[in-house]
Scaffold this active site. Structure first.
Site, PDB file in Angstrom:
ATOM      1  N   ARG A 120       0.812  -1.237   0.000  1.00  0.00           N
ATOM      2  CA  ARG A 120       0.000   0.000   0.000  1.00  0.00           C
ATOM      3  C   ARG A 120       0.838   1.276   0.000  1.00  0.00           C
ATOM      4  NH1 ARG A 120      -2.871  -3.148   3.759  1.00  0.00           N
ATOM      5  NH2 ARG A 120      -4.562  -4.243   2.720  1.00  0.00           N
ATOM      6  N   LYS A 142       2.832  11.110 -11.702  1.00  0.00           N
ATOM      7  CA  LYS A 142       1.966  10.209 -12.476  1.00  0.00           C
ATOM      8  C   LYS A 142       2.706   8.901 -12.691  1.00  0.00           C
ATOM      9  CE  LYS A 142      -1.084  13.162 -15.164  1.00  0.00           C
ATOM     10  NZ  LYS A 142      -1.483  13.558 -16.540  1.00  0.00           N
ATOM     11  N   GLU A 184       8.687  16.988 -25.620  1.00  0.00           N
ATOM     12  CA  GLU A 184       8.066  17.433 -24.359  1.00  0.00           C
ATOM     13  C   GLU A 184       8.654  18.778 -23.921  1.00  0.00           C
ATOM     14  OE1 GLU A 184       5.441  15.867 -23.400  1.00  0.00           O
ATOM     15  OE2 GLU A 184       5.695  13.683 -23.299  1.00  0.00           O
ATOM     16  N   LYS A 226       6.884  22.435 -15.275  1.00  0.00           N
ATOM     17  CA  LYS A 226       6.089  21.285 -14.847  1.00  0.00           C
ATOM     18  C   LYS A 226       5.740  21.394 -13.367  1.00  0.00           C
ATOM     19  CE  LYS A 226       4.817  16.687 -15.056  1.00  0.00           C
ATOM     20  NZ  LYS A 226       4.874  15.425 -15.743  1.00  0.00           N
ATOM     21  N   GLU A 236      -4.812  16.745 -11.497  1.00  0.00           N
ATOM     22  CA  GLU A 236      -5.395  17.028 -12.813  1.00  0.00           C
ATOM     23  C   GLU A 236      -6.910  17.246 -12.774  1.00  0.00           C
ATOM     24  OE1 GLU A 236      -3.373  15.122 -16.108  1.00  0.00           O
ATOM     25  OE2 GLU A 236      -5.256  15.063 -17.210  1.00  0.00           O
ATOM     26  N   ARG A 240      -3.580  21.016 -15.036  1.00  0.00           N
ATOM     27  CA  ARG A 240      -2.566  19.990 -15.355  1.00  0.00           C
ATOM     28  C   ARG A 240      -2.859  19.292 -16.680  1.00  0.00           C
ATOM     29  NH1 ARG A 240       0.615  15.609 -11.532  1.00  0.00           N
ATOM     30  NH2 ARG A 240       1.788  14.719 -13.254  1.00  0.00           N
ATOM     31  N   ASN A 244      -0.964  17.844 -21.444  1.00  0.00           N
ATOM     32  CA  ASN A 244      -1.212  16.767 -22.403  1.00  0.00           C
ATOM     33  C   ASN A 244      -1.448  17.280 -23.817  1.00  0.00           C
ATOM     34  OD1 ASN A 244      -0.926  14.607 -20.616  1.00  0.00           O
ATOM     35  ND2 ASN A 244      -2.955  15.001 -19.786  1.00  0.00           N
ATOM     36  N   HIS A 247      -1.292  14.918 -26.760  1.00  0.00           N
ATOM     37  CA  HIS A 247      -1.265  13.545 -26.239  1.00  0.00           C
ATOM     38  C   HIS A 247      -2.499  12.732 -26.627  1.00  0.00           C
ATOM     39  CE1 HIS A 247       2.150  15.054 -24.071  1.00  0.00           C
ATOM     40  NE2 HIS A 247       2.312  13.961 -23.374  1.00  0.00           N
ATOM     41  N   HIS A 251      -1.452   9.524 -28.148  1.00  0.00           N
ATOM     42  CA  HIS A 251      -1.748   8.214 -27.553  1.00  0.00           C
ATOM     43  C   HIS A 251      -2.470   7.319 -28.565  1.00  0.00           C
ATOM     44  CE1 HIS A 251      -1.473   9.686 -23.082  1.00  0.00           C
ATOM     45  NE2 HIS A 251      -0.297   9.499 -23.639  1.00  0.00           N
ATOM     46  N   HIS A 264       7.191   7.696 -27.657  1.00  0.00           N
ATOM     47  CA  HIS A 264       6.161   8.559 -27.084  1.00  0.00           C
ATOM     48  C   HIS A 264       6.330  10.013 -27.567  1.00  0.00           C
ATOM     49  CE1 HIS A 264       3.353  10.189 -24.180  1.00  0.00           C
ATOM     50  NE2 HIS A 264       4.282  11.009 -23.731  1.00  0.00           N
TER      51      HIS A 264
HETATM   52  P1  NAD Z   1      12.012   4.861 -22.273  1.00  0.00           P
HETATM   53  O1  NAD Z   1      11.914   4.766 -20.830  1.00  0.00           O
HETATM   54  O2  NAD Z   1      11.507   3.727 -23.096  1.00  0.00           O
HETATM   55  O3  NAD Z   1      13.516   5.180 -22.669  1.00  0.00           O
HETATM   56  C1  NAD Z   1      13.858   5.291 -24.018  1.00  0.00           C
HETATM   57  C2  NAD Z   1      14.964   4.296 -24.414  1.00  0.00           C
HETATM   58  O4  NAD Z   1      16.216   4.796 -23.973  1.00  0.00           O
HETATM   59  C3  NAD Z   1      14.808   2.931 -23.806  1.00  0.00           C
HETATM   60  O5  NAD Z   1      15.273   1.973 -24.704  1.00  0.00           O
HETATM   61  C4  NAD Z   1      15.718   3.016 -22.593  1.00  0.00           C
HETATM   62  O6  NAD Z   1      16.139   1.776 -22.118  1.00  0.00           O
HETATM   63  C5  NAD Z   1      16.857   3.824 -23.156  1.00  0.00           C
HETATM   64  N1  NAD Z   1      17.660   4.576 -22.209  1.00  0.00           N
HETATM   65  C6  NAD Z   1      17.250   5.188 -21.083  1.00  0.00           C
HETATM   66  N2  NAD Z   1      18.236   5.903 -20.556  1.00  0.00           N
HETATM   67  C7  NAD Z   1      19.312   5.740 -21.362  1.00  0.00           C
HETATM   68  C8  NAD Z   1      20.633   6.244 -21.348  1.00  0.00           C
HETATM   69  N3  NAD Z   1      21.018   7.124 -20.430  1.00  0.00           N
HETATM   70  N4  NAD Z   1      21.479   5.848 -22.314  1.00  0.00           N
HETATM   71  C9  NAD Z   1      21.058   4.994 -23.284  1.00  0.00           C
HETATM   72  N5  NAD Z   1      19.822   4.506 -23.376  1.00  0.00           N
HETATM   73  C10 NAD Z   1      18.948   4.882 -22.420  1.00  0.00           C
HETATM   74  O7  NAD Z   1      11.232   6.155 -22.823  1.00  0.00           O
HETATM   75  P2  NAD Z   1      11.136   7.669 -22.309  1.00  0.00           P
HETATM   76  O8  NAD Z   1      11.065   8.485 -23.530  1.00  0.00           O
HETATM   77  O9  NAD Z   1      12.154   7.983 -21.300  1.00  0.00           O
HETATM   78  O10 NAD Z   1       9.735   7.695 -21.581  1.00  0.00           O
HETATM   79  C11 NAD Z   1       8.546   7.440 -22.283  1.00  0.00           C
HETATM   80  C12 NAD Z   1       7.511   6.947 -21.291  1.00  0.00           C
HETATM   81  O11 NAD Z   1       7.260   7.986 -20.339  1.00  0.00           O
HETATM   82  C13 NAD Z   1       6.188   6.619 -21.929  1.00  0.00           C
HETATM   83  O12 NAD Z   1       5.723   5.386 -21.415  1.00  0.00           O
HETATM   84  C14 NAD Z   1       5.278   7.737 -21.496  1.00  0.00           C
HETATM   85  O13 NAD Z   1       3.944   7.337 -21.378  1.00  0.00           O
HETATM   86  C15 NAD Z   1       5.853   8.097 -20.158  1.00  0.00           C
HETATM   87  N6  NAD Z   1       5.589   9.464 -19.723  1.00  0.00           N
HETATM   88  C16 NAD Z   1       5.133   9.629 -18.460  1.00  0.00           C
HETATM   89  C17 NAD Z   1       4.913  10.894 -17.985  1.00  0.00           C
HETATM   90  C18 NAD Z   1       4.484  11.078 -16.551  1.00  0.00           C
HETATM   91  O14 NAD Z   1       4.120  12.195 -16.184  1.00  0.00           O
HETATM   92  N7  NAD Z   1       4.559  10.068 -15.736  1.00  0.00           N
HETATM   93  C19 NAD Z   1       5.141  12.008 -18.797  1.00  0.00           C
HETATM   94  C20 NAD Z   1       5.605  11.805 -20.082  1.00  0.00           C
HETATM   95  C21 NAD Z   1       5.830  10.515 -20.548  1.00  0.00           C
HETATM   96  N1  GLY Z   2       2.801  14.359 -18.647  1.00  0.00           N
HETATM   97  C1  GLY Z   2       1.592  14.958 -18.189  1.00  0.00           C
HETATM   98  C2  GLY Z   2       1.507  15.149 -16.707  1.00  0.00           C
HETATM   99  O1  GLY Z   2       2.398  14.846 -15.973  1.00  0.00           O
HETATM  100  O2  GLY Z   2       0.518  15.607 -16.264  1.00  0.00           O
END
Ligand code: NAD
Ligand code: GLY
Length: 360
Positions: A120, A142, A184, A226, A236, A240, A244, A247, A251, A264
């Site tokens: 939890r 998030k 982003e 942010k 949100e 907030r 998006n 998005h 998405h 993404h």
């Molecule tokens: P990812 O985590 O898939 O990383 C991209 C690639 O780079 C992967 O293959 C990873 O293993 C590799 N990698 C990571 N760090 C590295 C480094 N230092 N050197 C070499 N390779 C490296 O993708 P991302 O773009 O970081 O994140 C995308 C995800 O984030 C999506 O799932 C999206 O939905 C999510 N997201 C979440 C929020 C939120 O607010 N929580 C906001 C935006 C996006």
């Molecule tokens: N990436 C959108 C949010 O964090 O709200």
């Protein structure tokens, strides 16, 4: 070191931005509840940084467990999430153990969801290693996994105790991933920071060349934007949702093509062009504004046209968006560059025309 605070009362936390932070375990220590951590990473980031990071923690007397997940958006799912729980239970991690996510947004979102739900809720630290995760996903709490019917559909709001953004980790990031992160970054300029958009128009090549000063500046300014939004509207209920921009369309691209086909950030860029085109049709953006946005994405190495999934498929996928309320599609659009609004009244014909115009 650049330091920001996400001011959420008792759940406030710092964001530290600097080269070499993963070698500075002493920065983590004050944020641990006990001297026990569980590190979650993946099979790309792990070989690069896991041993170094864990060695620093162990040298400071911390007991470290770890799990290496399969890489990629396609693994942002229940079976992979369960690997984290297998490790936590197998290693007898307690509710007071701190989970540390070392990786990009996928590891961060999944690690955060595991931390939110293990016994939890256990403390959680983000060590983002992609540009996208350093400017966006590691901040704001998030967490989620994907469902075959929709992106990030199962998750929780769960704030970390600390965000440690080591900008030196970006040295190993593939070019395509760097560009995806820029989507982003550009988003913040578009939704609320027009001066930053101007700065990006002048400096995008420096970012692509990984100029350390330019990157640190862009990461700090993105995180500041942010953090301000998250502090104003953590769960949100309103503002907030503006984060998006692009998005809802994006998405649809990610889900429609299958997770991992487009990155993404790439989907967000093409989706933002659809939102910009719709904003032009509503009389808010000029043609010249749309061209400016298009040109900046192109210079950043991003796609400005979505895949041709067919308009019906786009609309069907967009109907699953989390911003749909009482069956009504609400879209983030642009009144101007630097001013995003939520809008639920777009004529269907304009939405269709915007999608068609912005498909390859
Ligand atoms: P990812 O985590 O898939 O990383 C991209 C690639 O780079 C992967 O293959 C990873 O293993 C590799 N990698 C990571 N760090 C590295 C480094 N230092 N050197 C070499 N390779 C490296 O993708 P991302 O773009 O970081 O994140 C995308 C995800 O984030 C999506 O799932 C999206 O939905 C999510 N997201 C979440 C929020 C939120 O607010 N929580 C906001 C935006 C996006
Ligand atoms: N990436 C959108 C949010 O964090 O709200």
């Amino acid at each position: 070191m650049r330091t920001l605070n996400v001011a959420l009362g008792a759940r406030s936390y710092p964001i530290l931005i600097e080269r070499g932070l993963i070698d500075r375990a002493e920065l983590v220590l004050p944020h641990l509840r006990t001297r026990r951590v569980a590190v979650v990473t993946n099979d790309v980031v792990g070989p690069l940084y896991l041993d170094r990071f864990c060695a620093g923690l162990r040298a400071n007397g911390i007991t470290v467990s770890s799990v290496v997940l399969p890489d990629g958006e396609a693994h942002k799912d229940w079976p992979t999430l369960n690997l984290i729980f297998d490790m936590l239970l197998g290693e007898r991690c307690e509710r007071s153990t701190t989970l540390i996510a070392l990786g990009g947004g996928v590891v961060g979102d999944m690690g955060g969801f595991a931390a939110a739900t293990y016994q939890r809720g256990m403390p959680f630290i983000q060590v983002p290693t992609t540009l996208l995760s350093q400017v966006d996903s590691s901040v704001g709490g998030k967490t989620a996994i994907n469902h075959p019917l929709g992106k990030n559909m199962v998750g929780a709001f769960y704030q970390p105790k600390l965000v440690l953004a080591d900008t030196a980790t970006l040295d190993t990031l593939p070019e395509r991933e760097l560009s995806a992160g820029l989507a982003e970054v550009i988003k913040y300029g578009l939704i609320r920071d027009p001066d930053f958009f101007d700065w990006l128009e002048r400096n995008v090549e420096r970012l692509l060349e990984r100029d350390a000063e330019a990157l640190a500046y862009a990461i700090e300014r993105s995180c500041r934007n942010k953090a301000e939004v998250v502090v104003a509207d953590e769960t949100e209920q309103g503002e907030r949702a503006l984060l998006n921009l692009g998005h809802t369309f994006g998405h649809a691209i990610e889900t429609g093509l299958g997770y991992g086909e487009w990155l993404h950030g790439e989907a967000v860029a093409a989706g933002t062009m659809m939102a910009a085109e719709l904003s032009r049709r509503l009389g808010w953006l000029s043609g010249a504004d749309v061209e400016r946005i298009d040109a900046l994405f192109l210079r950043a190495g991003l796609p400005v046209r979505g895949p041709d999934l067919g308009v019906e498929r786009y609309l069907d996928l967009m109907a699953h968006d989390k911003k749909v309320e009482a069956g009504r599609l609400r879209l983030v659009l642009l009144r101007a560059i630097g001013q995003a609004v939520m809008h639920a009244e777009s004529p269907q014909a304009d939405i269709i025309a915007a999608i068609e115009r912005c498909c390859a």
